[in-house]
Design a protein around this motif. Sequence first.
Motif, PDB file in Angstrom:
ATOM      1  N   VAL A 189      30.352   2.686  27.996  1.00 51.61           N
ATOM      2  CA  VAL A 189      31.156   3.470  27.056  1.00 51.61           C
ATOM      3  C   VAL A 189      30.882   2.924  25.663  1.00 51.61           C
ATOM      4  CG1 VAL A 189      33.477   4.158  26.386  1.00 51.61           C
ATOM      5  CG2 VAL A 189      32.921   3.846  28.811  1.00 51.61           C
ATOM      6  N   LYS A 190      30.432   3.774  24.763  1.00 48.81           N
ATOM      7  CA  LYS A 190      30.076   3.340  23.411  1.00 48.81           C
ATOM      8  C   LYS A 190      31.111   3.736  22.362  1.00 48.81           C
ATOM      9  CE  LYS A 190      25.108   3.376  24.364  1.00 48.81           C
ATOM     10  NZ  LYS A 190      23.791   3.937  23.985  1.00 48.81           N
ATOM     11  N   ALA A 191      31.959   4.705  22.688  1.00 52.46           N
ATOM     12  CA  ALA A 191      32.964   5.168  21.726  1.00 52.46           C
ATOM     13  C   ALA A 191      34.122   4.187  21.674  1.00 52.46           C
ATOM     14  CB  ALA A 191      33.461   6.552  22.121  1.00 52.46           C
ATOM     15  N   ASP A 192      34.513   3.786  20.485  1.00 51.58           N
ATOM     16  CA  ASP A 192      35.634   2.860  20.348  1.00 51.58           C
ATOM     17  C   ASP A 192      36.941   3.519  20.780  1.00 51.58           C
ATOM     18  OD1 ASP A 192      36.872   0.366  19.464  1.00 51.58           O
ATOM     19  OD2 ASP A 192      37.737   1.587  17.864  1.00 51.58           O
ATOM     20  N   ASP A 193      37.103   4.783  20.445  1.00 49.94           N
ATOM     21  CA  ASP A 193      38.244   5.565  20.923  1.00 49.94           C
ATOM     22  C   ASP A 193      37.805   6.232  22.223  1.00 49.94           C
ATOM     23  OD1 ASP A 193      40.202   7.473  21.461  1.00 49.94           O
ATOM     24  OD2 ASP A 193      40.587   7.851  19.337  1.00 49.94           O
ATOM     25  N   ILE A 194      38.411   5.864  23.354  1.00 51.95           N
ATOM     26  CA  ILE A 194      37.903   6.334  24.642  1.00 51.95           C
ATOM     27  C   ILE A 194      38.015   7.846  24.790  1.00 51.95           C
ATOM     28  CG2 ILE A 194      38.401   4.108  25.723  1.00 51.95           C
ATOM     29  CD1 ILE A 194      40.791   5.457  27.107  1.00 51.95           C
ATOM     30  N   ARG A 195      38.836   8.499  23.981  1.00 57.22           N
ATOM     31  CA  ARG A 195      38.918   9.959  24.043  1.00 57.22           C
ATOM     32  C   ARG A 195      37.622  10.621  23.607  1.00 57.22           C
ATOM     33  NH1 ARG A 195      44.212  10.735  20.444  1.00 57.22           N
ATOM     34  NH2 ARG A 195      42.926   9.262  19.225  1.00 57.22           N
ATOM     35  N   ASP A 196      36.768   9.893  22.901  1.00 55.52           N
ATOM     36  CA  ASP A 196      35.504  10.446  22.426  1.00 55.52           C
ATOM     37  C   ASP A 196      34.377  10.294  23.450  1.00 55.52           C
ATOM     38  OD1 ASP A 196      36.703  11.110  20.007  1.00 55.52           O
ATOM     39  OD2 ASP A 196      36.197   9.164  19.096  1.00 55.52           O
ATOM     40  N   HIS A 197      34.646   9.594  24.551  1.00 60.52           N
ATOM     41  CA  HIS A 197      33.604   9.395  25.569  1.00 60.52           C
ATOM     42  C   HIS A 197      33.437  10.662  26.404  1.00 60.52           C
ATOM     43  CE1 HIS A 197      31.056   7.408  28.485  1.00 60.52           C
ATOM     44  NE2 HIS A 197      31.851   7.814  29.459  1.00 60.52           N
ATOM     45  N   ARG A 198      32.197  10.984  26.742  1.00 60.82           N
ATOM     46  CA  ARG A 198      31.900  12.127  27.603  1.00 60.82           C
ATOM     47  C   ARG A 198      31.261  11.635  28.897  1.00 60.82           C
ATOM     48  NH1 ARG A 198      35.096  13.595  24.933  1.00 60.82           N
ATOM     49  NH2 ARG A 198      35.193  15.267  23.403  1.00 60.82           N
TER      50      ARG A 198
ATOM     51  N   LYS B 176      41.931   2.257  22.832  1.00 65.13           N
ATOM     52  CA  LYS B 176      40.683   1.700  22.357  1.00 65.13           C
ATOM     53  C   LYS B 176      39.882   1.084  23.517  1.00 65.13           C
ATOM     54  CE  LYS B 176      41.555   2.677  18.066  1.00 65.13           C
ATOM     55  NZ  LYS B 176      40.805   3.771  17.391  1.00 65.13           N
ATOM     56  N   LEU B 177      38.565   1.068  23.342  1.00 67.95           N
ATOM     57  CA  LEU B 177      37.703   0.472  24.347  1.00 67.95           C
ATOM     58  C   LEU B 177      38.062  -0.991  24.578  1.00 67.95           C
ATOM     59  CD1 LEU B 177      35.252   0.845  26.202  1.00 67.95           C
ATOM     60  CD2 LEU B 177      33.780   0.293  24.253  1.00 67.95           C
TER      61      LEU B 177
END
Length: 369
Positions: A221-230, A2-3
């Motif tokens: 980084v705006k995605a709470d799950d860092i795997r969703d960040h691009r 998580k972020l």
Amino acid sequence: MKLSDFDFDLPDELIATRPARPRSSARMLVAGPTTPADEHVSDLPAWLAPGDRLVLNDTKVIPARLEATRRRATGQGEAVARIEVTLLQPRADGTWAALLKPLRKVRDGETLRFAADLSAVVEGRGDGQAHLRFDRPWDAVERVLDREGAMPLPPYIAARRAADAADREDYQTIWAERTGAVAAPTASLHFDAALMDALRARGVAFTRVTLHVGAGTFLPVKADDIRDHRMHAEWGEVTERAAAEIAATRAAGGRVIPVGTTALRLIETAARDTGAIAPWTGETDIFITPGFEFRATDALITNFHLPKSTLLMLVSALMGRERMLALYAHAVRQRYRFFSYGDASLLLPGAGNDSFESRADRKAVRERG
């Protein structure tokens, strides 16, 4: 992950707005898996060994921030407004991606006028950026930037003060050569001629690579799950010579130590396909988080990064998240200066107690050198 796993408390007064002078007088936290050492960047030669190789990013920052005016007819005549323009990167269609403030008041097809009769047409907008087509070739635009442009300081500095003449030198590395960045590889800002001479005398070697750092390096980084960040993509090159030098160092048992996360991201990109460093040119959007397998990096020199940032995730991948957060807590307690103009760290993930020279040994090395 998580972020929130990469958050920490940072007092505002620890955000540096000016660099240390001289450059190598900045503080340096030396960190292995054991107790960290509080040093200065000028002490770096004592922590390196003959045969180690530093990888340097030779990108050159464009003074990419300009003032422009836009003119629009109104019922009372003509309205003139000022626009702040920060160039980001060239696009395949010959336009330049740019940040405009305020973007919402600018329309497609409008002409922005700069100093020295330079102008650009807004050919499109998207993702918070405008696409500008200049009325002159790039070499002419570059001459205007050299005369009139300001260094594009990071948002956390620009919010506290405007860029000035000192930033022309302060926000550029001493080995900057290949024009194309709109943000500096900031770990490299700690190096001056005296430090380079001391490192050469120690038997440390240098390799240059290029990664043109984009403004996307400051995007949150705006995605709470860092795997969703691009990640944003940035252009880089590892030449055949650079790849050969790095490979030879590793084969001889020396350590490959990128100076800055930009150099690290580039050489790890160049090592992805085969597991060993190879020549590489292109755009990289590599996103390094805990669990990443490092194939070209043995240690890292870097600054202290923002909470919840991709760069904090990167150093956590190298050192371990809990270890990295403990190091940052130490840095806050010891009043280290953070971010682009702040202090440095030397991260040694494979170091154990036996690899840490005593303070007396390091002092003796410095006195001999």
